[in-house]
Motif scaffolding. Structure first.
Motif, mmCIF file in Angstrom:
data_model
loop_
_atom_site.group_PDB
_atom_site.id
_atom_site.type_symbol
_atom_site.label_atom_id
_atom_site.label_comp_id
_atom_site.label_asym_id
_atom_site.label_seq_id
_atom_site.Cartn_x
_atom_site.Cartn_y
_atom_site.Cartn_z
ATOM 1 N N CYS A 62 0.668 -1.207 0.023
ATOM 2 C CA CYS A 62 -0.210 0.022 -0.202
ATOM 3 C C CYS A 62 1.050 1.519 0.029
ATOM 4 N N LEU B 134 -6.955 2.074 7.524
ATOM 5 C CA LEU B 134 -5.985 1.750 5.346
ATOM 6 C C LEU B 134 -6.493 0.284 4.882
ATOM 7 N N TYR C 54 3.103 -1.736 4.025
ATOM 8 C CA TYR C 54 2.588 -0.196 3.481
ATOM 9 C C TYR C 54 3.890 0.862 3.732
ATOM 10 N N THR D 280 5.287 4.660 3.305
ATOM 11 C CA THR D 280 4.840 6.271 2.649
ATOM 12 C C THR D 280 6.125 6.923 1.815
ATOM 13 N N ALA E 23 1.015 6.338 8.227
ATOM 14 C CA ALA E 23 2.363 5.152 8.038
ATOM 15 C C ALA E 23 2.269 4.840 10.112
#
Length: 199
Positions: free
Chosen positions: A20, A180, A186, A188, A198
């Motif tokens: 993500c 999320l 994840y 950023t 995050a």
């Protein structure tokens, strides 16, 4: 451009993406270095699935400048300055706002993961009674503004402090309230609100 917007918004898989990407004010709406790098990162890894969460100031006529890569399975916008629900005029303000104000003041002036955790811990009793968007436009928020103003800038203009507080804390609460999308990792791209999300 309308087809590109619809294509991005159609990416709403609930499956966990491999990665993500949390991006603030850039991809897929703003052409340039950061957005081009993100697009390159995604398109050069066709075997990796991605979701993209784009943080923007407010809803508007943002149009994607990049085509959605096939491996982007989910896409979400989060608006930082449109946070909050209809104002609540009457609400009992618990005495514990002092501790929350101190924690929020520490986070907004010094930052840090421990400060963020303390704000979340102090917010919990409030958000068990009232959703965060409602809390942001309630007497509790007014008390927080007053308390934080007394801690941080008691000799400055309250009006200026109030509107600055609304912008900063609105973004903070919008990120804290954002679910999320499911992902294995994840990543950023920036250290602003995307970095906060995050954390």
């Amino acid at each position: 451009m309308a087809d590109m917007s619809a294509d991005w918004l159609a990416a709403q898989s609930t499956e966990a993406a491999d990665v993500c990407i949390l991006v603030e004010g850039a991809y897929p709406y703003v052409p340039g270095g950061v957005s081009s790098w993100i697009d390159w990162l995604i398109t050069t890894q066709p075997g990796t699935s991605f979701s993209v969460l784009s943080l923007l100031p407010r809803a508007g006529t943002h149009r994607p400048r990049f085509r959605r890569p096939d491996n982007v399975i989910a896409f979400h916008n989060v608006y930082l300055q449109d946070f909050g629900s209809r104002p609540i005029k009457r609400l009992h303000v618990p005495a514990s706002t002092d501790a929350l104000a101190e924690a929020m003041s520490e986070l907004t002036t010094h930052g840090g993961v421990q400060s963020l955790a303390e704000v979340q811990r102090r917010l919990s009793p409030f958000t068990q009674r009232l959703p965060l968007p409602a809390l942001f436009n309630s007497p509790v928020a007014w008390r927080l503004v007053e308390d934080m103003y007394a801690i941080e800038m008691p000799s400055a203009s309250f009006l200026h402090y109030f509107w600055g507080w609304r912008a900063i804390v609105g973004g903070l609460f919008a990120t804290l309230d954002c679910p999320l999308p499911p992902a294995r990792i994840y990543h950023t791209i920036s250290t602003g609100y995307a970095g906060l999300l995050a954390a």
